[in-house]
Design a protein around this motif. Structure first.
Motif, mmCIF file in Angstrom:
data_model
loop_
_atom_site.group_PDB
_atom_site.id
_atom_site.type_symbol
_atom_site.label_atom_id
_atom_site.label_comp_id
_atom_site.label_asym_id
_atom_site.label_seq_id
_atom_site.Cartn_x
_atom_site.Cartn_y
_atom_site.Cartn_z
ATOM 1 N N PRO A 194 19.883 -14.514 -18.866
ATOM 2 C CA PRO A 194 20.410 -14.457 -20.237
ATOM 3 C C PRO A 194 21.561 -15.442 -20.472
ATOM 4 C CG PRO A 194 20.041 -12.242 -19.411
ATOM 5 C CD PRO A 194 19.851 -13.172 -18.238
ATOM 6 N N ARG A 195 21.431 -16.216 -21.531
ATOM 7 C CA ARG A 195 22.460 -17.134 -22.018
ATOM 8 C C ARG A 195 22.504 -16.992 -23.537
ATOM 9 N NH1 ARG A 195 22.701 -17.410 -17.214
ATOM 10 N NH2 ARG A 195 22.916 -19.239 -15.867
ATOM 11 N N TRP A 196 23.587 -17.477 -24.139
ATOM 12 C CA TRP A 196 23.691 -17.342 -25.593
ATOM 13 C C TRP A 196 22.525 -18.013 -26.301
ATOM 14 C CZ3 TRP A 196 23.715 -21.502 -28.778
ATOM 15 C CH2 TRP A 196 24.038 -22.752 -28.221
ATOM 16 N N TRP A 197 22.098 -19.168 -25.776
ATOM 17 C CA TRP A 197 21.023 -19.900 -26.428
ATOM 18 C C TRP A 197 19.663 -19.245 -26.188
ATOM 19 C CZ3 TRP A 197 17.372 -21.361 -22.946
ATOM 20 C CH2 TRP A 197 17.780 -21.539 -21.618
ATOM 21 N N LEU A 207 18.905 -16.777 -28.961
ATOM 22 C CA LEU A 207 18.468 -17.453 -30.191
ATOM 23 C C LEU A 207 17.025 -17.927 -30.058
ATOM 24 C CD1 LEU A 207 21.657 -19.595 -31.004
ATOM 25 C CD2 LEU A 207 21.011 -17.346 -31.902
ATOM 26 N N LEU A 208 16.690 -18.481 -28.878
ATOM 27 C CA LEU A 208 15.325 -18.972 -28.650
ATOM 28 C C LEU A 208 14.321 -17.830 -28.671
ATOM 29 C CD1 LEU A 208 13.288 -21.179 -27.867
ATOM 30 C CD2 LEU A 208 13.912 -20.774 -25.460
ATOM 31 N N VAL A 209 14.609 -16.757 -27.930
ATOM 32 C CA VAL A 209 13.690 -15.629 -27.846
ATOM 33 C C VAL A 209 13.538 -14.970 -29.215
ATOM 34 C CG1 VAL A 209 13.388 -13.303 -26.915
ATOM 35 C CG2 VAL A 209 14.047 -15.182 -25.402
ATOM 36 N N GLY A 210 14.660 -14.754 -29.897
ATOM 37 C CA GLY A 210 14.601 -14.148 -31.218
ATOM 38 C C GLY A 210 13.746 -14.961 -32.174
ATOM 39 N N LEU A 211 13.915 -16.293 -32.150
ATOM 40 C CA LEU A 211 13.145 -17.167 -33.030
ATOM 41 C C LEU A 211 11.659 -17.106 -32.693
ATOM 42 C CD1 LEU A 211 13.170 -19.308 -35.271
ATOM 43 C CD2 LEU A 211 13.501 -21.046 -33.493
ATOM 44 N N LEU A 212 11.326 -17.157 -31.410
ATOM 45 C CA LEU A 212 9.921 -17.107 -30.998
ATOM 46 C C LEU A 212 9.263 -15.791 -31.417
ATOM 47 C CD1 LEU A 212 10.215 -18.654 -27.419
ATOM 48 C CD2 LEU A 212 8.985 -19.658 -29.362
ATOM 49 N N LEU A 213 9.987 -14.681 -31.235
ATOM 50 C CA LEU A 213 9.424 -13.380 -31.593
ATOM 51 C C LEU A 213 9.282 -13.223 -33.100
ATOM 52 C CD1 LEU A 213 11.277 -10.995 -29.084
ATOM 53 C CD2 LEU A 213 8.975 -11.982 -28.888
ATOM 54 N N VAL A 256 12.645 -5.577 -36.726
ATOM 55 C CA VAL A 256 14.049 -5.296 -36.422
ATOM 56 C C VAL A 256 14.307 -5.504 -34.933
ATOM 57 C CG1 VAL A 256 15.821 -3.503 -36.363
ATOM 58 C CG2 VAL A 256 14.325 -3.707 -38.361
ATOM 59 N N LEU A 257 13.371 -5.076 -34.097
ATOM 60 C CA LEU A 257 13.514 -5.284 -32.651
ATOM 61 C C LEU A 257 13.546 -6.775 -32.324
ATOM 62 C CD1 LEU A 257 13.637 -4.124 -29.784
ATOM 63 C CD2 LEU A 257 11.133 -4.025 -29.798
ATOM 64 N N CYS A 258 12.702 -7.553 -32.987
ATOM 65 C CA CYS A 258 12.699 -9.009 -32.775
ATOM 66 C C CYS A 258 14.068 -9.600 -33.079
ATOM 67 C CB CYS A 258 11.646 -9.677 -33.668
ATOM 68 S SG CYS A 258 9.933 -9.297 -33.246
ATOM 69 N N VAL A 259 14.663 -9.187 -34.187
ATOM 70 C CA VAL A 259 15.976 -9.695 -34.585
ATOM 71 C C VAL A 259 17.043 -9.288 -33.578
ATOM 72 C CG1 VAL A 259 17.768 -9.563 -36.365
ATOM 73 C CG2 VAL A 259 15.371 -9.785 -37.037
ATOM 74 N N ILE A 304 20.740 -11.472 -29.906
ATOM 75 C CA ILE A 304 21.952 -11.300 -29.094
ATOM 76 C C ILE A 304 21.607 -11.003 -27.641
ATOM 77 C CG2 ILE A 304 23.247 -10.509 -31.100
ATOM 78 C CD1 ILE A 304 23.156 -7.658 -29.819
ATOM 79 N N PHE A 305 20.404 -11.343 -27.226
ATOM 80 C CA PHE A 305 19.978 -11.048 -25.857
ATOM 81 C C PHE A 305 20.892 -11.684 -24.820
ATOM 82 C CE2 PHE A 305 17.174 -11.873 -22.135
ATOM 83 C CZ PHE A 305 16.904 -10.556 -21.814
ATOM 84 N N GLY A 306 21.502 -12.824 -25.148
ATOM 85 C CA GLY A 306 22.411 -13.481 -24.210
ATOM 86 C C GLY A 306 23.688 -12.706 -23.974
ATOM 87 N N TRP A 307 24.055 -11.809 -24.889
ATOM 88 C CA TRP A 307 25.216 -10.923 -24.716
ATOM 89 C C TRP A 307 24.681 -9.643 -24.088
ATOM 90 C CZ3 TRP A 307 27.789 -7.784 -29.169
ATOM 91 C CH2 TRP A 307 28.901 -7.093 -28.666
ATOM 92 N N VAL A 308 24.661 -9.592 -22.780
ATOM 93 C CA VAL A 308 23.934 -8.556 -22.056
ATOM 94 C C VAL A 308 24.406 -7.150 -22.419
ATOM 95 C CG1 VAL A 308 23.397 -7.614 -19.782
ATOM 96 C CG2 VAL A 308 23.366 -10.086 -20.136
#
Length: 246
Positions: free
Chosen positions: A70-73, A76-82, A197-200, A204-208
């Motif tokens: 997990p990183r901040w970016w 953002l990448l995972v959220g966008l893809l989902l 909502v889960l996708c969104v 913040i996945f990078g903030w564990v």
């Protein structure tokens, strides 16, 4: 009016009722899907091709969760893809309606992709928690529980719709409830179960630690909604009988 705008207008006219659907899916995802469906229509794509494109975005995001620390970016990448994957998931059905109706095989493919992502998304979170974080080991039970709730919810919802049709009650109750105002209330009550909502949340996945808290709250809310829904569906199933001649 451009060809794209004309296609969007036609899609809006052919849109299925949104009463009772969760808020993100109802007011955001369907609109995003409409834009993708119009673009796919102008490019001559089939609904199945859109479904597979949706799967490619979604499963790329899932793989990133499991394979990258997990990183901040990354969030953002995972959220966008989902989010894109989910919008394309809405687009395939809209494209099918614009082209005059989908196929049984297309519906099967769409459900298989949905069932697979319900399993793999939470599996990827479990792997990430185990490989890359210092979270207490008991937190690994959260994605396991979330996966179980998600799979049971998906299967039971599909089964209820099938049994309703088998009993000659093909119109979902939500349509009738919407006329009395209950459809809007159901929309907001269903917010925790909204896949969008889960996708969104994955932004913040990078903030564990923050993601773990939010993810846990989503799991608890989904478990509560599922418990109420199962009781409600059980009561409804007891009122159904096979349609004549079935």
């Amino acid at each position: 009016m451009s060809r794209h705008s004309e296609a969007v207008a036609r899609l809006s006219a052919a849109q299925k009722p949104g009463r009772g659907a969760p808020p993100y899916s109802r007011w955001i995802n369907r609109r995003l899907g409409r834009q993708f469906a119009a673009a796919a229509y102008l490019r001559g794509m089939t609904p199945n091709q859109v479904t597979l494109t949706s799967a490619a975005f979604t499963f790329t995001g899932v793989a990133c969760i499991a394979l990258i620390s997990p990183r901040w970016w990354l969030g953002l990448l995972v959220g966008l893809l989902l989010v894109i994957g989910y919008a394309l998931d809405a687009a395939d059905g809209q494209l099918a309606r614009l082209q005059g109706g989908g196929s049984i095989a297309g519906e099967w493919l769409d459900h298989v992709v949905d069932a697979t992502k319900n399993c793999l998304l939470h599996t990827a979170v479990l792997i990430s928690f185990y490989r890359f974080t210092d979270l207490p080991r008991w937190t690994l039970l959260i994605p396991l529980g979330y996966q179980a709730v998600s799979c049971v919810f998906f299967f039971t919802f599909i089964l209820v719709e099938k049994l309703r049709k088998g009993a000659g009650r093909g119109i979902h109750r939500g349509a009738a409830e919407g006329a009395t105002g209950r459809g809007l209330a159901q929309t907001f009550l269903a917010a925790p179960t909204d896949y969008g909502v889960l996708c969104v949340c994955f932004l913040i996945f990078g903030w564990v630690s923050g993601f773990a808290v939010l993810y846990s709250l989503m799991f608890a809310a989904n478990l509560a909604v599922l418990s109420v829904a199962l009781l409600r569906w059980w009561k409804e199933m007891n009122t159904l009988s096979p349609a004549a001649g079935a």
